[in-house]
Design a protein around this motif. Sequence first.
Motif, PDB file in Angstrom:
ATOM      1  N   TYR A  22       0.838  -1.200   0.000  1.00  0.00           N
ATOM      2  CA  TYR A  22       0.000   0.000   0.000  1.00  0.00           C
ATOM      3  C   TYR A  22       0.871   1.247   0.000  1.00  0.00           C
ATOM      4  CZ  TYR A  22      -4.091   2.798   1.188  1.00  0.00           C
ATOM      5  OH  TYR A  22      -5.107   3.699   1.177  1.00  0.00           O
ATOM      6  N   ASP A  23       1.887   1.271   0.863  1.00  0.00           N
ATOM      7  CA  ASP A  23       2.809   2.399   0.919  1.00  0.00           C
ATOM      8  C   ASP A  23       3.601   2.520  -0.375  1.00  0.00           C
ATOM      9  OD1 ASP A  23       3.638   1.971   4.447  1.00  0.00           O
ATOM     10  OD2 ASP A  23       1.959   2.951   3.459  1.00  0.00           O
ATOM     11  N   GLU A  24       3.971   1.397  -0.946  1.00  0.00           N
ATOM     12  CA  GLU A  24       4.730   1.409  -2.190  1.00  0.00           C
ATOM     13  C   GLU A  24       3.899   2.001  -3.328  1.00  0.00           C
ATOM     14  OE1 GLU A  24       7.762   1.246  -4.714  1.00  0.00           O
ATOM     15  OE2 GLU A  24       7.870   0.776  -2.566  1.00  0.00           O
ATOM     16  N   GLY A  25       2.608   1.715  -3.332  1.00  0.00           N
ATOM     17  CA  GLY A  25       1.733   2.281  -4.347  1.00  0.00           C
ATOM     18  C   GLY A  25       1.656   3.788  -4.241  1.00  0.00           C
ATOM     19  N   LEU A  26       1.509   4.307  -3.039  1.00  0.00           N
ATOM     20  CA  LEU A  26       1.472   5.751  -2.817  1.00  0.00           C
ATOM     21  C   LEU A  26       2.795   6.382  -3.216  1.00  0.00           C
ATOM     22  CD1 LEU A  26       0.219   8.350  -1.723  1.00  0.00           C
ATOM     23  CD2 LEU A  26       0.969   7.661   0.569  1.00  0.00           C
ATOM     24  N   ARG A  27       3.889   5.725  -2.824  1.00  0.00           N
ATOM     25  CA  ARG A  27       5.214   6.239  -3.145  1.00  0.00           C
ATOM     26  C   ARG A  27       5.422   6.313  -4.655  1.00  0.00           C
ATOM     27  NH1 ARG A  27       7.779   2.603  -0.733  1.00  0.00           N
ATOM     28  NH2 ARG A  27       7.664   3.569   1.322  1.00  0.00           N
ATOM     29  N   SER A  28       5.013   5.274  -5.346  1.00  0.00           N
ATOM     30  CA  SER A  28       5.154   5.234  -6.798  1.00  0.00           C
ATOM     31  C   SER A  28       4.321   6.324  -7.469  1.00  0.00           C
ATOM     32  CB  SER A  28       4.723   3.862  -7.321  1.00  0.00           C
ATOM     33  OG  SER A  28       4.777   3.809  -8.717  1.00  0.00           O
TER      34      SER A  28
END
Length: 250
Positions: A22-28
């Motif tokens: 989930y955090d990786e999606g936001l970061r991307s």
Amino acid sequence: MANPVDPRFASARPVAGAEAGYDEGLRSYMISIYNYMASGVLLTGVVALLVATNPALLATFFAQNAETGRWGPTILGWVAMLSPLALILVMNFGINKLSEGQLKACFWGFAGLMGVSMSVIFLQYTGASIAQTFFVTAAGYGALSLYGYTTKRDLSAFGKFLIMGLIGILLAMLANFFFQSSALQLGINILGVLIFAGLTAYDTQRLKNMYFELQGSSFIGKAAVMGALTMYLNFINLFQFLLAFMGDRR
């Protein structure tokens, strides 16, 4: 049963792998916005410098008044200066019909045409002061955007006042086009810096929250391009208002 990765379920404890994804999606998503924005700013700078340093291109878009020494747009110059507004309208009203690739092309076309409009700053200010103002803008912009991304404070109410202030600045700039008041221009420059500094933080938080609404949808790619347009405009306007203070005129 509650979805463990849905942020609306505050009592649920997401599993480590899902939370990381989930955090990786936001970061991307945010990195995509900043990458598009940075590429737009770079393109604007390259085109502006190219036009300013090429006599043939400069004469195509601008002409110097022999009496006052001021530079003004030619017919093609006016076309180049007004075209970005047309592209913004196309991007906003045609977002559902345009593909993500077409939206990107419009964004980079917008950034390139902005470079033509901004080429005159190289004729009005010294290169050293332009570079200095750019780095000051970049540092301040980065800090403000980081604040907007990390703060727990809701900036939405603050944003409403900023939008009202932006409308006020546009009206003041229109009025000063006729009155040519140095005092009014100073006030516009001061308010411009403050408003676009605030908008940088506000829009960063707004775009971050938008990800949570669009997560998993096919629209997320288009949202990143439109977000880049918003952040680009904040950066360019902040730079121009700061240049009015920090720039050394030729």
